[in-house]
Motif scaffolding. Structure first.
Motif, PDB file in Angstrom:
ATOM      1  N   SER A 151       0.863  -1.178   0.000  1.00  6.73           N
ATOM      2  CA  SER A 151       0.000   0.000   0.000  1.00  6.73           C
ATOM      3  C   SER A 151       0.900   1.228   0.000  1.00  6.73           C
ATOM      4  N   GLY A 152       0.496   2.264  -0.705  1.00 13.26           N
ATOM      5  CA  GLY A 152       1.304   3.463  -0.741  1.00 13.26           C
ATOM      6  C   GLY A 152       1.855   3.758  -2.124  1.00 13.26           C
ATOM      7  N   LEU A 153       2.897   4.549  -2.177  1.00  7.90           N
ATOM      8  CA  LEU A 153       3.423   5.051  -3.445  1.00  7.90           C
ATOM      9  C   LEU A 153       4.760   4.394  -3.792  1.00  7.90           C
ATOM     10  N   PHE A 154       4.806   3.762  -4.966  1.00  5.23           N
ATOM     11  CA  PHE A 154       5.986   3.063  -5.452  1.00  5.23           C
ATOM     12  C   PHE A 154       6.400   3.664  -6.806  1.00  5.23           C
ATOM     13  N   PHE A 155       7.649   3.431  -7.194  1.00  8.83           N
ATOM     14  CA  PHE A 155       8.084   3.908  -8.509  1.00  8.83           C
ATOM     15  C   PHE A 155       8.939   2.848  -9.191  1.00  8.83           C
ATOM     16  N   GLY A 156       8.929   2.877 -10.515  1.00  7.83           N
ATOM     17  CA  GLY A 156       9.664   1.898 -11.312  1.00  7.83           C
ATOM     18  C   GLY A 156       9.350   2.102 -12.775  1.00  7.83           C
ATOM     19  N   TRP A 157       9.108   1.003 -13.488  1.00  6.37           N
ATOM     20  CA  TRP A 157       8.880   1.089 -14.927  1.00  6.37           C
ATOM     21  C   TRP A 157       7.640   0.312 -15.338  1.00  6.37           C
ATOM     22  N   VAL A 158       7.047   0.761 -16.437  1.00 11.06           N
ATOM     23  CA  VAL A 158       5.934   0.054 -17.060  1.00 11.06           C
ATOM     24  C   VAL A 158       6.345  -0.286 -18.488  1.00 11.06           C
ATOM     25  N   LYS A 159       6.104  -1.529 -18.885  1.00  4.72           N
ATOM     26  CA  LYS A 159       6.424  -1.975 -20.245  1.00  4.72           C
ATOM     27  C   LYS A 159       5.133  -2.264 -20.988  1.00  4.72           C
ATOM     28  N   VAL A 218      13.718  11.674 -11.154  1.00  2.00           N
ATOM     29  CA  VAL A 218      15.113  11.843 -10.730  1.00  2.00           C
ATOM     30  C   VAL A 218      15.644  10.556 -10.108  1.00  2.00           C
ATOM     31  N   TYR A 219      14.847   9.941  -9.227  1.00  2.00           N
ATOM     32  CA  TYR A 219      15.273   8.707  -8.564  1.00  2.00           C
ATOM     33  C   TYR A 219      15.656   7.643  -9.591  1.00  2.00           C
ATOM     34  N   LEU A 220      14.805   7.480 -10.618  1.00  2.00           N
ATOM     35  CA  LEU A 220      14.999   6.387 -11.569  1.00  2.00           C
ATOM     36  C   LEU A 220      16.206   6.594 -12.478  1.00  2.00           C
ATOM     37  N   ASP A 221      16.798   7.786 -12.449  1.00  2.00           N
ATOM     38  CA  ASP A 221      18.042   8.021 -13.189  1.00  2.00           C
ATOM     39  C   ASP A 221      19.274   7.740 -12.340  1.00  2.00           C
ATOM     40  N   LEU A 222      19.085   7.531 -11.040  1.00  3.09           N
ATOM     41  CA  LEU A 222      20.213   7.217 -10.169  1.00  3.09           C
ATOM     42  C   LEU A 222      20.678   5.784 -10.435  1.00  3.09           C
ATOM     43  N   PRO A 223      21.979   5.524 -10.391  1.00  6.45           N
ATOM     44  CA  PRO A 223      22.491   4.178 -10.680  1.00  6.45           C
ATOM     45  C   PRO A 223      21.849   3.077  -9.836  1.00  6.45           C
ATOM     46  N   MET A 224      21.544   3.375  -8.569  1.00  7.17           N
ATOM     47  CA  MET A 224      20.970   2.345  -7.697  1.00  7.17           C
ATOM     48  C   MET A 224      19.623   1.846  -8.213  1.00  7.17           C
ATOM     49  N   PHE A 225      18.960   2.657  -9.046  1.00  5.27           N
ATOM     50  CA  PHE A 225      17.686   2.256  -9.645  1.00  5.27           C
ATOM     51  C   PHE A 225      17.816   1.988 -11.139  1.00  5.27           C
ATOM     52  N   SER A 226      18.542   2.832 -11.864  1.00  7.15           N
ATOM     53  CA  SER A 226      18.576   2.748 -13.329  1.00  7.15           C
ATOM     54  C   SER A 226      19.122   1.420 -13.828  1.00  7.15           C
ATOM     55  N   THR A 227      20.088   0.842 -13.116  1.00  6.05           N
ATOM     56  CA  THR A 227      20.668  -0.432 -13.553  1.00  6.05           C
ATOM     57  C   THR A 227      19.656  -1.576 -13.463  1.00  6.05           C
ATOM     58  N   ARG A 228      18.641  -1.406 -12.636  1.00  2.27           N
ATOM     59  CA  ARG A 228      17.655  -2.479 -12.465  1.00  2.27           C
ATOM     60  C   ARG A 228      16.641  -2.518 -13.607  1.00  2.27           C
ATOM     61  N   ARG A 229      16.651  -1.506 -14.441  1.00  2.13           N
ATOM     62  CA  ARG A 229      15.749  -1.493 -15.602  1.00  2.13           C
ATOM     63  C   ARG A 229      16.051  -2.647 -16.540  1.00  2.13           C
ATOM     64  N   ASP A 230      17.288  -3.158 -16.484  1.00  2.00           N
ATOM     65  CA  ASP A 230      17.706  -4.235 -17.380  1.00  2.00           C
ATOM     66  C   ASP A 230      17.454  -5.621 -16.793  1.00  2.00           C
ATOM     67  N   ASP A 231      16.649  -5.710 -15.773  1.00  2.00           N
ATOM     68  CA  ASP A 231      16.306  -6.996 -15.157  1.00  2.00           C
ATOM     69  C   ASP A 231      15.711  -7.932 -16.209  1.00  2.00           C
ATOM     70  N   PRO A 232      16.366  -9.078 -16.479  1.00  2.00           N
ATOM     71  CA  PRO A 232      15.864 -10.000 -17.508  1.00  2.00           C
ATOM     72  C   PRO A 232      14.442 -10.463 -17.253  1.00  2.00           C
TER      73      PRO A 232
END
Length: 383
Positions: free
Chosen positions: A273-281, A357-371
């Motif tokens: 519950s609450g606010l999350f951020f990430g990616w949508v494909k 801004v968060y999603l451009d940080l390395p701690m998050f941006s590298t996870r975009r490539d999760d297989p």
């Protein structure tokens, strides 16, 4: 007490917290969702269906009492012992697939790193506790003490489990903080003279936890520093931090995600519950930054989760009425809405900007490539 409330920082803590005691089922592990199909299957054999109101009242019971209540409530032609013999092999298979609840691994690693003693005190038998945690690397070794209800005179709501945990850790009960999901667990903690944080497994039952010192949506909202414990060190700023990936799929339409009927029950715990951020494909493979707001609507006909998805990238075309996959990798603490509203809640612009801004940080941006996110079929998301 309102959900998502923490004790204010200005409020002094009478007794400093030096140890933490955790419940297992519904607090650290999503076992209750993983196993709820067992009762459905057993009752179907006898032409009966689950009464959810009755089952909610059994939350946190020791197994012996719960088994007796089920046999009586549904007038089953079984003894409680026979019922237990029937369901335990089914439970054992389900427990293997039970996943940690959001924030569980984060909290255990944090307490271990800072050498804060912490115990596991469950109304399950010790044998079943060991079986459940054996599927999670490092858990057994992390706890200073592990106790099941068969190791004390009385299980919760009696205080025995918590008092014995404190005794074995060599800590005074008044210096212990308990984290629980059930009403009986909260009652036991208060009877032991301990502070207690409640994280209800049933969001609509939050009004039953008035005796708790603090009421939260999930472990992701827990702030150790409020209790005099070391603060988490993984925060990007005062509110955002990385989480273990949460994968979702469904139909995206008019800002809402409608989960596919084949989504498995354990895929999204009630405590999300609450606010999350990430990616949508999208279904054509395009990937966009997104903020997702999970919240509950509680009405006379039951509770229903609403999943609002906001694409925060600048895009030319409108993404709507198509199947999408989501991968949430971060959480924004402190964003709350009234839970009884049925209208769509607009995410504040400052939150959208922060997520970009968060999603451009390395701690998050590298996870975009999760297989698993990029290449997975729908079914693979829920293995």
């Amino acid at each position: 007490m309102a959900m998502n409330s923490q004790i204010g920082e200005s409020r002094s803590i009478e007794n400093s917290i030096t140890a933490v005691i955790l419940d297992l089922d519904g607090t650290l592990l999503n076992t209750e969702q993983a196993t709820k199909s067992v009762l459905v299957e057993v009752l179907a054999k006898y032409g009966k269906v689950v009464d959810h109101d009755k089952e909610e009242k059994k939350l946190g019971m020791i197994h012996k009492d719960a088994a007796a209540a089920i046999v009586k409530d549904y007038d089953l032609p079984l003894s409680p012992q026979s019922y237990s013999q029937l369901i335990y092999p089914m439970y054992h298979e389900k427990w293997k697939k039970s996943k940690p609840l959001p924030g569980a691994n984060r909290l255990l690693k944090h307490l271990r790193k800072h050498e804060v003693p912490f115990a596991l005190a469950s109304n399950s038998s010790r044998e079943n506790v060991d079986m459940k945690i054996s599927h999670h690397a490092g858990w057994r070794e992390s706890f200073s003490v592990i106790l099941g209800s068969n190791q004390v005179k009385m299980g919760k709501p009696a205080p025995d489990l918590f008092l014995e945990s404190a005794s074995r850790m060599g800590v005074d009960a008044t210096h212990c903080l308990v984290i629980e999901d059930s009403v009986v667990g909260v009652q036991a903690a208060k009877a032991a003279g301990m502070k207690v944080v409640a994280i209800p497994s049933l969001p609509k039952a939050a009004n039953q936890y008035s005796s708790a010192d603090c009421l939260l949506h999930s472990l992701l909202d827990f702030q150790p520093e409020i209790w005099g414990l070391p603060p988490f060190e993984d925060c990007v700023d005062d509110s955002a931090f990385p989480i273990e990936s949460i994968y979702l799929k469904g139909l995206f339409s008019n800002g809402l995600l409608y989960q596919s009927e084949d989504s498995k029950p354990s895929a999204l715990p009630d405590q999300v519950s609450g606010l999350f951020f990430g990616w949508v494909k999208t279904n054509n493979g395009e990937i966009f930054k997104a903020v997702t707001n999970f919240r509950w609507n509680h009405g006379c006909c039951g509770s229903k989760r609403k999943i609002h998805v906001c694409i925060v990238d600048e895009i030319d075309a409108k993404v709507c009425d198509q199947q999408v996959q989501l991968m949430m990798v971060g959480y924004i603490r402190g964003f709350s809405v009234q839970e009884d509203l049925t209208a769509q809640v607009e995410v504040p612009e400052e939150r959208k900007s922060a997520a970009r801004v968060y999603l451009d940080l390395p701690m998050f941006s590298t996870r975009r490539d999760d297989p698993l996110f990029l290449q997975a079929s729908w079914e693979d998301l829920y293995v």
